[in-house]
Every structure is written in C-alpha cells, then in structure tokens.
Design a protein around this motif. Structure first.
Motif, PDB file in Angstrom:
ATOM      1  N   LYS A 106       0.810  -1.368   0.004  1.00  0.00           N
ATOM      2  CA  LYS A 106      -0.072  -0.075   0.044  1.00  0.00           C
ATOM      3  C   LYS A 106       0.842   1.240  -0.140  1.00  0.00           C
ATOM      4  CE  LYS A 106      -4.058  -2.267   2.466  1.00  0.00           C
ATOM      5  NZ  LYS A 106      -4.554  -2.365   3.704  1.00  0.00           N
ATOM      6  N   GLU A 107       2.113   1.106   0.572  1.00  0.00           N
ATOM      7  CA  GLU A 107       2.785   2.672   0.742  1.00  0.00           C
ATOM      8  C   GLU A 107       3.926   2.804  -0.370  1.00  0.00           C
ATOM      9  OE1 GLU A 107       2.125   4.408   3.230  1.00  0.00           O
ATOM     10  OE2 GLU A 107       0.407   3.082   4.010  1.00  0.00           O
ATOM     11  N   GLU A 108       3.860   1.662  -1.471  1.00  0.00           N
ATOM     12  CA  GLU A 108       4.629   1.886  -2.592  1.00  0.00           C
ATOM     13  C   GLU A 108       3.813   2.146  -3.753  1.00  0.00           C
ATOM     14  OE1 GLU A 108       7.939   1.026  -2.245  1.00  0.00           O
ATOM     15  OE2 GLU A 108       7.971   0.500  -0.195  1.00  0.00           O
ATOM     16  N   THR A 109       4.379   2.974  -4.501  1.00  0.00           N
ATOM     17  CA  THR A 109       3.963   3.252  -5.751  1.00  0.00           C
ATOM     18  C   THR A 109       3.786   2.048  -6.797  1.00  0.00           C
ATOM     19  OG1 THR A 109       5.768   3.971  -6.811  1.00  0.00           O
ATOM     20  CG2 THR A 109       4.686   5.720  -5.794  1.00  0.00           C
ATOM     21  N   LEU A 169      -0.276   5.623  -6.095  1.00  0.00           N
ATOM     22  CA  LEU A 169      -0.293   4.533  -5.069  1.00  0.00           C
ATOM     23  C   LEU A 169      -1.325   3.706  -5.232  1.00  0.00           C
ATOM     24  CD1 LEU A 169       0.318   7.007  -1.770  1.00  0.00           C
ATOM     25  CD2 LEU A 169       2.001   5.009  -2.547  1.00  0.00           C
TER      26      LEU A 169
END
Length: 227
Positions: free
Chosen positions: A97-100, A139
């Motif tokens: 979730k926190e990564e593009t 994201l």
C-alpha cells in the motif's frame, strides 16, 4: 513441457487427523498453453495452485518444472526458482500500500538480483505493456480495482516468467474491469505466455484455450450432469 505433475497426492495432518485434499492428480502443461482449472470451493483447486506455484509440497507423487524435479530442491533454491520462473496474480492484488505502482512492479526484480539501475526501466516497460504508463507513480489507493490488477499483472510478468499463475484474477472486479483483465491475459497468451488460471466461474474459464475440472480432489476432463 513447463509443468508435469505425476500422481500427486496432498493430505493435511497425515500423522494425526488425515485430510486428503488431492488424490492421484496427473497434469501436463506445455509451453504457451492457456489452461483454466475450474472447480467449486473446497474442491482442491487452491491447493493444486499452491503446488503448481511451488508454495506447497505434495504428500506423494512427483513434480517436474521444465524438467527440474521440484521435490529435490532446497528451500533456498525453491525461493530463487519461484522468483525467476513463476509469476503470480491473486484475486486480492497483494500490492504494497505504501509503494507506488512502479515500486510494486520493481519488487520481484530486487528479489531476482537485478541491479537497481535496471529495475526501474524494466518495471516501466511492464507497466506500459499493461496500459499503465501514465500511472507509474500512483499509490494503490489512487488506482481503481482494474488498475490495481494491471499493476499486479505487470509485477507478475516483469521477470519474464516461464509460467503465469492466476488465482481468480477477476474475482474482486466489476464486470467491465474483469473483461479488460481477461483481454489482457489473451494478449499475453498471444505473445507467448504460458498461463494457468484457477477459477470457479465458467464465463472466466471460457477465455482459456483448455479447461479441466477438479472435483473432490480429482482431475476430470469434463463434469457429469449432476456435478
């Protein structure tokens, strides 16, 4: 031959309370096959997928992947083998979730030991291939369900795997997005990908070139009318 399963059995808790899940399953998947494995919930199809994907080991029988005996591999070798040889697409996308989008797609490349300078370029090409060249820095929370699944497919194909393994790939999508994802699988198959898709949906299975059925842990070429 990409996948050769011979007389595979899978029993959970074999020494305490045996629960047989797969029974004498034999299955061959040639290169550039597009195979749907269809069965109801509890039929054993997820267990079969996990064995094909080298995420689980059978209780009995043998498994050759491109001629290599999976049963003789150490855990380290198996992890390395999965990273290079098999791409996974899951119903729930399984994106970080926190990564593009591009960072998610780059992840398998890092596991495979690809130099950082090359990862971004390779991942960008994979995202372009699935039609998300303009969403690389988004994201997951900024993407629709269909776009998330496209990112997941880009991640699955980024290492050019010998086998693309899809588990209910449209299960979390609306009808329009699901149709677009199936069109993408068709395109990948036309370009030479070998695809094994697990599904309970006959309409989704119809997109594959071949369908087999799993009933009570056994492979069938067709279903009887009362099944």
């Amino acid at each position: 031959m990409i996948v050769e399963l011979s007389h595979i059995d899978k029993t959970y808790n074999p020494k305490t309370f045996p629960v047989p899940v797969l029974k004498d399953v034999s299955l061959s998947v040639p290169e550039n096959e597009y195979l749907a494995i269809m069965g109801p919930s509890g039929s054993g199809k997820s267990t079969l997928m996990n064995i094909i994907g080298c995420l689980d080991k059978p209780t009995g029988g043998s498994y050759l992947f491109q001629g290599e005996d999976i049963g003789k591999m150490s855990e380290n070798r198996l992890s390395e083998f999965r990273a290079h040889k098999i791409g996974f697409v899951f119903q729930t996308f399984e994106l970080l979730k926190e990564e593009t989008a591009i960072q998610n797609v780059m992840l398998p490349l890092s596991f495979a030991g690809v130099r950082y300078s090359e990862r971004r370029e390779i991942a960008a090409r994979a995202l372009e291939k699935v039609g998300l060249g303009d969403r690389m820095n988004f994201l997951p929370s900024q993407l629709s369900g269909g776009q998330k699944q496209r990112v997941a497919i880009a991640r699955a194909i980024v290492n050019n795997p010998a086998l693309l393994l899809a588990d209910e790939p449209t299960g979390a999508l609306d009808q329009k997005s699901g149709a677009q994802i199936m069109e993408l699988f068709h395109q990948l198959h036309e370009e030479g990908a070998t695809i094994v898709m697990i599904t309970h949906d006959a309409k989704i299975a119809a997109h594959a070139k071949k369908t087999i059925y799993i009933v009570d842990g056994e492979i069938r070429d067709h279903l009887e009318e009362n099944e």
